[in-house]
Each structure stands twice: as structure tokens, then as C-alpha cells.
Design a protein around this motif. Sequence first.
Motif, short mmCIF file in Angstrom:
data_model
loop_
_atom_site.label_atom_id
_atom_site.label_comp_id
_atom_site.label_asym_id
_atom_site.label_seq_id
_atom_site.Cartn_x
_atom_site.Cartn_y
_atom_site.Cartn_z
N LYS A 1 36.53 5.98 -7.11
CA LYS A 1 37.72 6.50 -6.31
C LYS A 1 38.40 5.28 -5.85
O LYS A 1 39.85 5.47 -5.99
N GLU A 2 37.80 3.92 -5.87
CA GLU A 2 38.57 2.96 -5.48
C GLU A 2 39.71 2.46 -6.50
O GLU A 2 40.96 2.61 -6.38
N TYR A 3 39.25 2.70 -7.97
CA TYR A 3 40.17 2.48 -9.00
C TYR A 3 41.03 3.58 -9.10
O TYR A 3 42.36 3.08 -9.49
N TYR A 4 40.74 4.69 -9.06
CA TYR A 4 41.73 5.99 -8.97
C TYR A 4 42.70 5.72 -7.85
O TYR A 4 43.98 5.94 -8.18
N ASP A 5 42.50 5.41 -6.76
CA ASP A 5 43.33 5.25 -5.73
C ASP A 5 44.28 4.27 -5.88
O ASP A 5 45.71 4.52 -5.63
N ALA A 6 43.86 3.10 -6.54
CA ALA A 6 44.85 2.22 -6.44
C ALA A 6 45.73 2.50 -7.66
O ALA A 6 46.79 2.03 -7.88
N TYR A 7 45.23 3.14 -8.75
CA TYR A 7 46.08 3.46 -9.98
C TYR A 7 47.04 4.51 -9.72
O TYR A 7 48.13 4.15 -10.11
N GLN A 8 46.73 5.42 -8.54
CA GLN A 8 47.76 6.52 -8.46
C GLN A 8 48.73 5.73 -7.35
O GLN A 8 49.95 6.08 -7.88
N ALA A 9 48.44 4.99 -6.51
CA ALA A 9 49.52 4.21 -5.69
C ALA A 9 50.36 3.43 -6.62
O ALA A 9 51.65 3.31 -6.42
N LYS A 10 49.93 2.80 -7.49
CA LYS A 10 50.75 1.95 -8.50
C LYS A 10 51.73 2.66 -9.32
O LYS A 10 52.69 2.36 -9.86
N ALA A 11 51.06 3.75 -10.10
CA ALA A 11 51.74 4.67 -10.78
C ALA A 11 52.85 5.55 -10.02
O ALA A 11 53.67 5.91 -10.76
N GLY A 12 52.54 5.70 -8.80
CA GLY A 12 53.58 6.43 -8.18
C GLY A 12 53.53 7.71 -8.35
O GLY A 12 54.64 8.68 -8.27
N THR A 13 52.36 8.59 -8.53
CA THR A 13 52.46 9.86 -8.76
C THR A 13 51.44 10.56 -7.85
O THR A 13 50.63 9.98 -7.08
N ASP A 14 51.59 11.77 -7.89
CA ASP A 14 50.78 12.69 -7.08
C ASP A 14 49.26 13.10 -7.55
O ASP A 14 49.12 13.10 -8.84
N PRO A 15 48.20 12.56 -6.57
CA PRO A 15 46.92 12.67 -7.26
C PRO A 15 46.77 13.80 -7.94
O PRO A 15 45.68 13.72 -8.76
N VAL A 16 46.99 14.93 -7.48
CA VAL A 16 46.83 16.23 -8.17
C VAL A 16 47.27 16.29 -9.70
O VAL A 16 46.69 16.88 -10.44
N GLN A 17 48.41 15.69 -9.98
CA GLN A 17 49.15 15.72 -10.89
C GLN A 17 48.56 14.50 -12.26
O GLN A 17 48.67 14.80 -13.11
N GLY A 18 47.92 13.88 -11.55
CA GLY A 18 47.68 12.82 -12.39
C GLY A 18 48.40 11.55 -12.62
O GLY A 18 49.51 11.79 -12.34
N PRO A 19 48.02 10.33 -13.29
CA PRO A 19 48.92 9.34 -13.30
C PRO A 19 49.76 9.16 -14.49
O PRO A 19 49.63 9.91 -15.34
N ALA A 20 50.73 8.50 -14.36
CA ALA A 20 51.77 8.28 -15.68
C ALA A 20 50.97 7.74 -16.56
O ALA A 20 50.36 6.36 -16.20
#
Length: 330
Positions: free
Chosen positions: A148-167
Motif C-alpha cells: 500500500k505504501e508503494y502503491y499510494d506513492a506511485y499513484q501520487a507521482k503518476a497523477g492517476t486515479d487509484p481505481v484506474q491504475g497508474p500510467a
Amino acid sequence: MADFPERPTPETITPREVFDEWLAAMSPRLAGLEDFSLPADFPFDYSRESLVYLERILLSEYPDKEAVYAAESKDFLDRCVRYIGESLIRNFGGEWRYSTDSDSAISGYPYVVNDDGTDVGVVPLHLITSLLTRRTGGELAHVFDGTKEYYDAYQAKAGTDPVQGPAKESTAEAPDLSDAARAFLERWQRQMPEQLEQWRAGFVPEDIVLDFSKDSLAALEQVVLDRFRDEDEVTHESNADFVEGAVRYLGETLVRAGFAHWHYQDWGDDAPAENVYHRIPYVLSNVPPPDEPFDCVPLWSIQVAVEQRTGETFTEDYDGMREDLETSST
């Protein structure tokens, strides 16, 4: 696929087509787990809480990791592997994968790669054997929280909706320490020599050799067993100074052996109560990325040592750290 050999060889690695069949059977196999294999009050919702409950069940089902491979039927194990992997995917995106590359440590096992920017393969079977070896009751929760820690940081940096997934083209750096965590860790390490010296003078018998060796950990464990009769005594405030010194010595022995480094997490006063790594000093193995580091929480090791009373808990931590480095990617 559900036979799960302990160490697949080029001759025994299951063909890719069998994995495809295994994957196609996911829904009915999970339904069978819910309907026939778990207690009625099990929260079958792929949540963190359900993984904590499942770990308790696995610990009661198998006395050690050898029992997993020796079991005549691996039907329940197969369903648990599926549930753990699906829990990670449903919370953090990603997919099941499979490798037949005989040079890979995960070859022959279904594994999960989440949308957390690390591209690290998580093998649910390995998580099960690890939790059975360490028997802390918190291993799956630790994996969930770390992902979760890595996922949240990745989503924040990628600037995507967590439901849609990161770029997919984006990458994220590992989450950094908070200011509070960094300050604590610097203070903890700066005070290490003085604190260990005071602890040794005040609590450790003079004939005990504490030279930061593996043998010294066995000697320390005996001191711990002589002092404590049960886990409640370990956490009693009257024993706080002794326990802190033992935590420091166990962790510092792993650090000085070159196996690990100190780590600490602090999410502030509003951190969820179930976050078991909050404000507890621990060590992480010095494995190179993208391998998942082995962690040792000395406080938990002390509690496990007192509960199980085998006299081998601390040396098993030492061997586990060393093995993690020896088998890691380079």
C-alpha cells in the motif's frame, strides 16, 4: 500446479498451459474456499483484516513450512495461495504472472505483480512458508501495508486515479522516511553505543559474552528466557529498559554483520491502530532492488522467543537475514 514442489527444477517446472488452466479456475476455487474451508465468521472480502485472520488459520493448520510441502493434499494451500494473491490484486491492481525460466527464483510458482511501480513479483506460496517460519502473526499485514505504501506513492507521482491504475510509463521512488521517523532513527543510532553499554552493565550477567556474533544471540536468548515467563512480562513497563537494550543488541548484531540496516516508521498520532510497524524500531536486510527485503522486528522476536521457548529464535533471525542476502538478486 497445485502440487507446489519446494524447489522446482527445470524438469519439474509446470508448463505455461497448466498455469493458464490454473488461472481459469480462479473463481470456483475461491468459492470453494469460502464455502467449505473457512470459519463462518471469516470476512471473505479480500481486506487486510481477512489476511490477518487467514494467517492465524495457517499458523494453526501448519506447525512449520516443512508441513506445507509434506501435506498429502495441497488443496487448502492452493486456495490460500489464490486468496492472498487476489487480495493484493483487488486492492493494489496488477495481475497474476508465471515464469518457466529455470534461473529465476520465482520460476514454477504463480506470482503477483501489483501496480505499485516496483515490478516486484510476490509469490503467495513464499509468503505462506515465511509466515510459518517466523510465526509473528503479522506477516501478511506487513506485506499488505508495504504494498500500500508503494502503491499510494506511485499513484501520487503518476497523477492517476487509484481505481484506474497508474500510467505504466511512470516510475516512482521508494517512499521516504517522514521527518519524525528520520529524527528518531538518527537519535536511536547516535545513542546506540552508550545505551548498549548501560544496558549490558545493568542487566546482563558478567559471564555472558556479547560480541555481536551469532553465538552471542543464543546467549542473549537464554538471558531473555531466564527473565520472562510469558509475553505479558515482556511488555510490562517495569521491564522496558531491559527490553529496549535487548532490542538494540539483536538488531545491532544483524547490522554489524552487514546483513541489515535500521528502519523506523512514524505516521503521526493519528496512525491506524492496526498498523503494527508504527513507531517500532526494526531492521531490513540489505538486499538490492528489486528484491523484497527480509525484515526483523526485534521486539517481536523477543515475544516469539518467550512464547515458543526453543532457544533458537534469535539465531534463526540471523540465519534468515544471511540467507536473504545470499539468495537475493545481484
